[in-house]
Design an enzyme around this catalytic site. Structure first.
Site, PDB file in Angstrom:
ATOM      1  N   CYS A   1      -2.978  29.925  38.452  1.00 21.85           N
ATOM      2  CA  CYS A   1      -3.643  30.027  37.482  1.00 21.85           C
ATOM      3  C   CYS A   1      -5.401  29.115  36.890  1.00 21.85           C
ATOM      4  O   CYS A   1      -6.365  29.157  36.761  1.00 21.85           O
ATOM      5  CB  CYS A   1      -3.390  29.930  35.728  1.00 21.85           C
ATOM      6  SG  CYS A   1      -2.099  31.100  35.514  1.00 21.85           S
TER       7      CYS A   1
ATOM      8  N   HIS B   1      -7.523  26.672  32.388  1.00 20.37           N
ATOM      9  CA  HIS B   1      -6.389  26.373  32.282  1.00 20.37           C
ATOM     10  C   HIS B   1      -6.064  24.401  31.371  1.00 20.37           C
ATOM     11  O   HIS B   1      -6.633  23.702  31.165  1.00 20.37           O
ATOM     12  CB  HIS B   1      -5.386  25.700  33.539  1.00 20.37           C
ATOM     13  CG  HIS B   1      -3.951  25.291  33.609  1.00 20.37           C
ATOM     14  ND1 HIS B   1      -3.875  24.820  33.346  1.00 20.37           N
ATOM     15  CD2 HIS B   1      -3.187  26.709  33.719  1.00 20.37           C
ATOM     16  CE1 HIS B   1      -2.451  24.704  33.529  1.00 20.37           C
ATOM     17  NE2 HIS B   1      -1.963  26.354  33.999  1.00 20.37           N
TER      18      HIS B   1
ATOM     19  N   ASP C   1      -3.632  37.312  31.501  1.00 17.80           N
ATOM     20  CA  ASP C   1      -2.911  35.859  32.212  1.00 17.80           C
ATOM     21  C   ASP C   1      -1.363  36.658  32.915  1.00 17.80           C
ATOM     22  O   ASP C   1      -0.761  37.486  32.718  1.00 17.80           O
ATOM     23  CB  ASP C   1      -2.053  35.418  31.634  1.00 17.80           C
ATOM     24  CG  ASP C   1      -1.501  33.816  32.185  1.00 17.80           C
ATOM     25  OD1 ASP C   1      -2.234  33.851  33.689  1.00 17.80           O
ATOM     26  OD2 ASP C   1      -0.980  32.321  31.249  1.00 17.80           O
ATOM     27  N   ASP C   2      -1.891  36.483  34.289  1.00 21.92           N
ATOM     28  CA  ASP C   2      -1.101  37.293  35.830  1.00 21.92           C
ATOM     29  C   ASP C   2      -1.450  39.128  35.463  1.00 21.92           C
ATOM     30  O   ASP C   2      -0.352  39.420  35.897  1.00 21.92           O
ATOM     31  CB  ASP C   2       0.748  36.839  35.717  1.00 21.92           C
ATOM     32  CG  ASP C   2       0.720  35.545  35.355  1.00 21.92           C
ATOM     33  OD1 ASP C   2      -0.673  34.548  35.645  1.00 21.92           O
ATOM     34  OD2 ASP C   2       1.944  34.875  36.066  1.00 21.92           O
TER      35      ASP C   2
ATOM     36  N   HIS D   1      -5.852  36.365  37.834  1.00 19.31           N
ATOM     37  CA  HIS D   1      -4.871  36.851  39.294  1.00 19.31           C
ATOM     38  C   HIS D   1      -4.129  38.030  38.991  1.00 19.31           C
ATOM     39  O   HIS D   1      -3.812  38.134  38.179  1.00 19.31           O
ATOM     40  CB  HIS D   1      -4.073  35.671  39.856  1.00 19.31           C
ATOM     41  CG  HIS D   1      -3.921  35.118  39.778  1.00 19.31           C
ATOM     42  ND1 HIS D   1      -2.278  35.056  38.559  1.00 19.31           N
ATOM     43  CD2 HIS D   1      -4.540  33.486  38.871  1.00 19.31           C
ATOM     44  CE1 HIS D   1      -1.622  34.480  38.416  1.00 19.31           C
ATOM     45  NE2 HIS D   1      -2.844  33.272  38.034  1.00 19.31           N
TER      46      HIS D   1
END
Length: 564
Positions: A72, A126, A33-34, A323
């Site tokens: 997200c 999500h 995540d991220d 991302h």
């Protein structure tokens, strides 16, 4: 007769080879995540990521893979349905695509329909409205998805500050034994994923296990020992920490999610462009890198379990992220933009028997980052040309032994199963010959206004007035910010709110916007584009526009050289 028998034998051998090649593989889909491409296997010399690097050494690695929207919910929905945000019509977190846009078949749903047992651990879809408060169960999953119980504390006051009190901070390195339950979410997810793998050992049905780690997403609630890997006196600032002079205001993200955290709010930073103090910037970068190493350790534990349960030889492993994340580049933090640093993601496929030969010894021994000396892993199976996250669904399906979904028609809202991406299976069979200027990634980001405001990063659908469409080719990053109607989902190509054009050979960090130098050519081309609909025709129109603009630039350069 002999020749006839010989031909028959050859055909039989080829048939057997095809059957073996198409034998169904298990799938372990790991999603961070991220996570930007701050990994050793992507050339980062600071970050320590030995377990992911080891996976990369046995995988095909896509060096230039891009998300469709750098936030997200929209990104995950886009990747898991293989539809672009203009087709899912999800630009925020407040709608469920099955009732809002179309009843699209998801990647795990497709695997489930072909006999796979599909399981979800951690953050894959999500959570919330964007996945119908169920993580799309039972459509996508054979059993209810698992969420780590300790995640409920993630946004609570669990970070000990210098005053000894607990706060809701961005910087949140902790003593795990002092945390509620004595654990952290990604640790719990790893344990559950390993438990599920163990249940598959004696089951003949193929499985699709998706494991979503929460880190390095903020807050950086991680075991405090990982900070020791990154001494603060060794940290450096982003090399391009200033907001570019020619960046249109609509393109800037004011990183509100950081500003709302107690430790950042206490800095009293002016909105929207006021820089974070340099000493605090260094600490953010330190904590982000430490969070990557912590997440890498969880990946290592999970991969080593494949060896423990003798599953590595028939399980495909795909690793990616939703991302990237800005760490001070362009004066920005977090995601919420169209720059490479937030749209570019790691993407790698380990396919046993294809990217690595099945081995009798351990495939994925756990790499302890605290006890390892400097270690590097080599891999020449890399793809440098541009790919997209919408490509993951068809590619993963094919490489697992299934039929890849067919490309979508121009109007795909009523098609339940199709892909707006490409099947990249051919890249596993043929060595890349060089750059392909025709390969394009397409990202987008919504804005509520021309200038940064409190909801610029995460506008609700009803507030979106502008959509920034961005093309990334081998040589260029080209973005146009266009008027958008949130009620009709239509874009007005003649309503231009700003533009960006970066030449990547000379400006790989995308700091010098030369869009204004092409305004004459741009105005002419925008008039031509007015005849195109916004999706999917806009993508094709922007490809043509990029070719038109860059051809004009090359012509001008040639004329200048000849005049000299």
């Amino acid at each position: 007769m002999f020749l006839f028998m010989q031909k028959c034998l050859c055909l039989l051998i080829l048939h057997c080879m095809a059957v073996v090649a198409r034998e169904r593989r298990n799938v372990l889909f790991i999603m961070a995540d991220d996570l930007r491409t701050s990994l050793g296997c992507y050339g980062d010399t600071v970050v320590k990521s030995p377990n992911i690097d080891q996976l990369a050494s046995k995988s095909q690695v896509f060096l230039n893979a891009y998300a469709q929207q750098a936030v997200c919910g929209p990104s995950r929905t886009s990747m898991l349905t293989s539809r672009r945000p203009d087709t899912t019509r999800l630009y925020d977190f407040n709608s469920y695509w099955r009732v809002h846009a179309g009843n699209y078949t998801t990647m795990p749903q497709y695997f489930k329909s072909t006999g796979y047992t599909t399981m979800s651990v951690g953050k894959i879809f999500h959570p919330g409205i964007a996945s119908n408060h169920t993580d799309d169960y039972p459509y996508s999953w054979s059993i209810p998805p698992y969420h780590p119980p300790s995640f409920i504390h993630e946004k609570q006051k669990v970070c000990k500050g210098p005053d000894g009190k607990l706060h809701s901070n961005v910087l949140c390195a902790v003593n795990v034994t002092e945390q509620p339950g004595g654990t952290l979410p990604d640790m719990e997810s790893t344990e559950e994923a390993i438990r599920l793998l163990k249940t598959r050992v004696n089951d003949d049905a193929p499985f699709f296990l998706a494991v979503g780690f929460h880190k390095p997403h903020i807050p950086f609630r991680i075991p405090e020992e990982y900070l020791s890997l990154y001494p603060i006196d060794k940290m450096t600032l982003a090399p391009d920490a200033d907001v570019p002079n020619l960046l249109p205001p609509v393109a800037y993200n004011p990183w509100m999610d950081l500003r709302l955290r107690e430790d950042v709010a206490a800095l009293n930073i002016s909105f929207p462009y006021g820089p974070i103090p340099k000493d605090f910037q260094l600490r953010i970068r330190q904590h982000y890198f430490a969070a990557v190493s912590y997440m890498d350790a969880q990946v290592g534990r999970l991969l080593s379990a494949l060896d423990d349960f003798d599953l590595a030889s028939n399980t495909m492993v795909v690793f990616s992220s939703d991302h990237g994340w800005s760490l001070g580049e362009h004066g920005e933090w977090a995601k919420y933009s169209n720059f490479d640093v937030v749209t570019r993601v790691p993407l790698m496929f380990y396919v046993p028997g294809v990217t690595a030969s099945p081995e009798y010894q351990s495939n994925f021994p756990f790499m302890d980052v605290f006890s390892l000396s400097a270690q590097t892993f080599e891999n020449d199976q890399v793809i440098r040309n541009v790919v997209e996250l919408v490509d993951v669904f068809p590619t993963m399906s094919y490489m697992a032994g299934l039929r890849a979904p067919e490309p979508c028609d121009d109007d795909s809202f009523k098609e339940e199963l199709c892909t707006e991406g490409d099947n990249l299976a051919y890249t596993f069979r043929h060595r890349e010959k060089g750059k392909d200027e025709e390969e394009i990634s397409f990202s987008q980001y919504p804005r509520p206004a021309d200038t940064p405001q409190w909801n610029s990063d995460l506008p609700d659908l009803k507030d979106i007035k502008i959509m920034g469409y961005s093309l990334r080719s081998w040589d260029y990053r080209y973005t146009v910010w266009l008027g958008f109607n949130p009620q009709t989902y239509q874009v007005n190509v003649s309503d231009v709110h700003g533009g960006e054009l970066y030449m990547l050979d000379d400006d790989p960090a995308q700091d010098i916007n030369i869009y204004n130098l092409t305004m004459t050519e741009h105005s002419l081309m925008m008039k031509k584009m007015a005849n195109f609909n916004h999706s999917p025709s806009l993508l094709e129109a922007m490809k043509l526009q990029l070719l038109y603009l860059t051809a004009g630039m090359k012509r001008q350069t040639k004329e200048m050289d000849e005049s000299d």
